[in-house]
Scaffold this motif. Structure first.
Motif, mmCIF file in Angstrom:
data_model
loop_
_atom_site.group_PDB
_atom_site.id
_atom_site.type_symbol
_atom_site.label_atom_id
_atom_site.label_comp_id
_atom_site.label_asym_id
_atom_site.label_seq_id
_atom_site.Cartn_x
_atom_site.Cartn_y
_atom_site.Cartn_z
ATOM 1 N N TYR A 129 0.848 -1.209 -0.143
ATOM 2 C CA TYR A 129 -0.115 0.080 -0.044
ATOM 3 C C TYR A 129 0.943 1.129 0.062
ATOM 4 O O TYR A 129 0.712 2.281 -0.854
ATOM 5 C CB TYR A 129 -0.777 -0.201 1.274
ATOM 6 N N TRP A 130 1.722 1.378 0.826
ATOM 7 C CA TRP A 130 2.545 2.505 1.118
ATOM 8 C C TRP A 130 3.591 2.493 -0.131
ATOM 9 O O TRP A 130 4.001 3.574 -0.705
ATOM 10 C CB TRP A 130 3.374 2.612 2.174
ATOM 11 N N THR A 131 4.029 1.331 -0.705
ATOM 12 C CA THR A 131 4.821 1.569 -1.989
ATOM 13 C C THR A 131 4.136 2.362 -3.141
ATOM 14 O O THR A 131 4.546 3.029 -3.767
ATOM 15 C CB THR A 131 5.474 0.293 -2.403
ATOM 16 N N ALA A 132 2.705 1.754 -3.117
ATOM 17 C CA ALA A 132 1.909 2.280 -4.303
ATOM 18 C C ALA A 132 1.681 4.018 -4.073
ATOM 19 O O ALA A 132 1.715 4.687 -5.097
ATOM 20 C CB ALA A 132 0.478 1.584 -4.340
ATOM 21 N N VAL A 133 1.345 4.043 -2.706
ATOM 22 C CA VAL A 133 1.248 5.699 -2.381
ATOM 23 C C VAL A 133 2.624 6.749 -2.940
ATOM 24 O O VAL A 133 2.313 7.646 -3.369
ATOM 25 C CB VAL A 133 1.079 6.058 -0.942
ATOM 26 N N ALA A 134 3.728 5.926 -2.656
ATOM 27 C CA ALA A 134 4.869 6.826 -2.960
ATOM 28 C C ALA A 134 5.160 6.585 -4.559
ATOM 29 O O ALA A 134 5.565 7.658 -5.014
ATOM 30 C CB ALA A 134 6.240 6.045 -2.355
ATOM 31 N N ALA A 135 4.624 5.587 -5.145
ATOM 32 C CA ALA A 135 4.635 5.748 -6.489
ATOM 33 C C ALA A 135 3.589 6.661 -7.178
ATOM 34 O O ALA A 135 3.842 7.314 -8.127
ATOM 35 C CB ALA A 135 4.124 4.492 -7.316
ATOM 36 N N LEU A 136 2.536 6.900 -6.501
ATOM 37 C CA LEU A 136 1.678 8.030 -7.012
ATOM 38 C C LEU A 136 2.318 9.393 -6.722
ATOM 39 O O LEU A 136 2.166 10.251 -7.924
ATOM 40 C CB LEU A 136 0.207 8.021 -6.376
ATOM 41 N N PHE A 137 2.953 9.506 -5.689
ATOM 42 C CA PHE A 137 3.629 11.004 -5.467
ATOM 43 C C PHE A 137 4.875 10.988 -6.986
ATOM 44 O O PHE A 137 4.646 11.992 -7.556
ATOM 45 C CB PHE A 137 4.423 10.911 -4.373
ATOM 46 N N ALA A 138 5.489 9.863 -7.161
ATOM 47 C CA ALA A 138 6.520 9.873 -8.274
ATOM 48 C C ALA A 138 5.919 10.074 -9.444
ATOM 49 O O ALA A 138 6.484 10.980 -10.445
ATOM 50 C CB ALA A 138 7.345 8.822 -8.235
ATOM 51 N N ALA A 139 4.602 9.694 -9.684
ATOM 52 C CA ALA A 139 3.802 9.826 -11.201
ATOM 53 C C ALA A 139 3.518 11.255 -11.325
ATOM 54 O O ALA A 139 3.321 11.514 -12.173
ATOM 55 C CB ALA A 139 2.868 8.845 -10.907
ATOM 56 N N ALA A 140 3.117 11.813 -10.072
ATOM 57 C CA ALA A 140 2.792 13.177 -10.383
ATOM 58 C C ALA A 140 3.738 14.216 -10.810
ATOM 59 O O ALA A 140 3.489 14.851 -11.658
ATOM 60 C CB ALA A 140 2.139 13.655 -8.792
ATOM 61 N N LEU A 141 5.043 13.899 -10.183
ATOM 62 C CA LEU A 141 6.168 14.573 -10.827
ATOM 63 C C LEU A 141 6.319 14.477 -12.043
ATOM 64 O O LEU A 141 6.892 15.184 -12.970
ATOM 65 C CB LEU A 141 7.308 14.388 -9.728
ATOM 66 N N THR A 142 6.363 13.177 -12.525
ATOM 67 C CA THR A 142 6.523 12.709 -14.010
ATOM 68 C C THR A 142 5.584 13.285 -14.983
ATOM 69 O O THR A 142 5.982 13.782 -15.918
ATOM 70 C CB THR A 142 6.652 11.159 -13.798
ATOM 71 N N THR A 143 4.517 13.444 -14.444
ATOM 72 C CA THR A 143 3.388 14.138 -15.076
ATOM 73 C C THR A 143 3.304 15.612 -15.598
ATOM 74 O O THR A 143 3.389 15.807 -16.648
ATOM 75 C CB THR A 143 1.850 13.959 -14.469
ATOM 76 N N VAL A 144 3.973 16.117 -14.345
ATOM 77 C CA VAL A 144 4.302 17.534 -14.510
ATOM 78 C C VAL A 144 5.487 17.672 -15.691
ATOM 79 O O VAL A 144 5.314 18.628 -16.239
ATOM 80 C CB VAL A 144 4.598 18.143 -12.988
ATOM 81 N N ALA A 145 6.401 16.906 -15.353
ATOM 82 C CA ALA A 145 7.687 16.993 -16.455
ATOM 83 C C ALA A 145 7.086 16.671 -17.794
ATOM 84 O O ALA A 145 7.456 17.509 -18.734
ATOM 85 C CB ALA A 145 8.618 16.137 -16.056
#
Length: 166
Positions: free
Chosen positions: A47-63
């Motif tokens: 669960y917490w690994t997926a939450v961390a991935a969602l934050f990383a995905a948000a940064l990737t989407t902005v880039a």
């Protein structure tokens, strides 16, 4: 065509894409192990690994959105938009899984949520394939990594060392 966001001549978004995708893969492995009867804490780790991935995905989407400004309005732009939409779709499927589990992440993933995550990974794998094709299109004309030109700086000039004045 070069990416707008670059670090020492290398585009940032392809570097960032590896983080959420890798974390999503790890989350699925933890959840799969939990569903198959592994230790209960692996569901919490997933669960917490997926939450961390969602934050990383948000940064990737902005880039990705910043880079989209420089993509010419042709087939390459359509590929870049599809690439970004696939990454957002993968993140949305994992977001659904995390929101369902938010009240009780200790309970781990169910078989249905694991299936949702696996579909998300399949969508993400299609995005990774498109991203690789985009990289080949963006990096046309770059120096061959095996040539001596690859050792030169971003501007193509060699580094000069200033000598002290006497």
């Amino acid at each position: 065509m070069q990416s707008r966001l670059r670090v020492q001549g290398h585009p940032i978004q392809p570097m960032l894409v590896t983080f959420p995708f890798g974390l999503f893969v790890c989350a699925v492995v933890f959840d799969l192990t939990d569903v198959l009867g592994g230790p209960a804490f692996l569901g919490l780790v997933g669960y917490w690994t997926a939450v961390a991935a969602l934050f990383a995905a948000a940064l990737t989407t902005v880039a990705g959105m910043v880079d989209l400004w420089d993509v010419p309005a042709d087939r390459t732009r359509a590929t870049a938009i599809t690439f970004n939409l696939l990454n957002v779709a993968m993140s949305a499927l994992f977001l659904i899984s995390c929101l369902v589990r938010a009240d009780a992440p200790q309970s781990g993933a169910s078989t249905v949520l694991l299936g949702t995550e696996l579909v998300g990974l399949a969508v993400g794998a299609a995005g990774v394939r498109l991203g690789a094709r985009l990289m080949r299109q963006f990096e046309v004309g770059r120096a061959d990594a095996t040539s001596l030109d690859a050792l030169r700086g971003v501007t193509g000039s060699t580094v000069e060392i200033a000598r002290p004045r006497s």
